[in-house]
Design an enzyme around this catalytic site. Sequence first.
Site, mmCIF file in Angstrom:
data_model
loop_
_atom_site.group_PDB
_atom_site.id
_atom_site.type_symbol
_atom_site.label_atom_id
_atom_site.label_comp_id
_atom_site.label_asym_id
_atom_site.label_seq_id
_atom_site.Cartn_x
_atom_site.Cartn_y
_atom_site.Cartn_z
ATOM 1 N N ASP A 5 0.825 -1.205 0.000
ATOM 2 C CA ASP A 5 0.000 0.000 0.000
ATOM 3 C C ASP A 5 0.862 1.259 0.000
ATOM 4 O O ASP A 5 0.682 2.160 -0.819
ATOM 5 C CB ASP A 5 -0.930 0.018 1.219
ATOM 6 N N GLU A 31 1.089 -6.139 -4.692
ATOM 7 C CA GLU A 31 0.889 -5.403 -5.948
ATOM 8 C C GLU A 31 2.141 -4.689 -6.436
ATOM 9 O O GLU A 31 2.537 -4.820 -7.597
ATOM 10 C CB GLU A 31 -0.238 -4.395 -5.764
#
Length: 356
Positions: free
Chosen positions: A15, A259
């Site tokens: 994040d 990610e």
Amino acid sequence: MRWDIFCKVIDNHGDVGVCWRLACGLATQGETVRLWIDDPSALAWMAPRGFEGVTVIAWTQEAADRHADTQPAPDVLIEAFGCEPAPSVIARYAAGARRGATKRGWINLEYLSAEPYVERLHGLPSPVFRGPGDGLTKHFFYPGFTAATGGVLREPDLLACRERFDRGAWLAQQGIAWQGERLASLFCYEPAALSDLIAQLEQSASPTRLLVTAGRAAAALPPGPARRGALSISWLPHLPQTDYDRLLWACDLNFVRGEDSLVRALWAGAPFVWQIYPQDDDAHHMKLDAFLAWAQAPRSLHDFHHLWNGMGAGTLPFLDDATLASWRAAALAARARLLAQDDLLTRLRRFVAQKS
């Protein structure tokens, strides 16, 4: 323009990593950025020198109220990964938007996915019906792997830096005694197949040095000595983002998670295995399969991903030279498809300009 990016930490590497890269990219383009993070502690090692044009704010109600009272409202408001920005900042932003002051955009930056819904939902409006933003409109911005999505982050000089990279010199700077053996990086959660991987590398006819990142990967590694048969292990400290990128460039095989590191593994152009962030309802299984389909993964790479992510039982495919060569070809082809598209920052700035 002034951009406010709000981030609530779930997986503090991914994040914060995505939001920090986005903030730095915007600042490089001359934008002024405030990055609001409820837990900015990872930036102490991820970005120890900060970045000119980026102000990091520890996101508390007190800080939000103080900034809303004393600082200019943002021109663009980004809520990363579905978090709700501070109400006082929304109110200040909304007041300016209703007056038509400067260009304004409110972006809901979603998670990266190769699933088909991303193309359908990317760019759609989301009217706000309550709270301090009542009457305004957000827009969904979905990162993705096709031209009909928001793309992925890529610095303008990334590939040129990759081409100039000196693996031996960088490894020496990190104090890694490389003897020409195969190098693999390990950045993971706690994959059940990790013990099988270690056993395979220990028994391989070719020597491998495993470079283990600090945190959960190091804690997940089965206990044992630094040298185990054909396997040598080096434990790394927490690396700044720039050095993590170079770690991926240096290695012949990368195990990545979440990610941000997935995208960086794609840019590295080396074989990689992705451990996707697990979800309670196993929705990540469909997400992983969609990515493998987009990446045109060879069968061995598909099977390895399924086992690495706990999607079945069996023996990990053997990591011989032929297998890794097929994985490398797939990674390079996927990278080439992404290079033919605009990067996320280019698309985001264009999208905001069109919606303002």
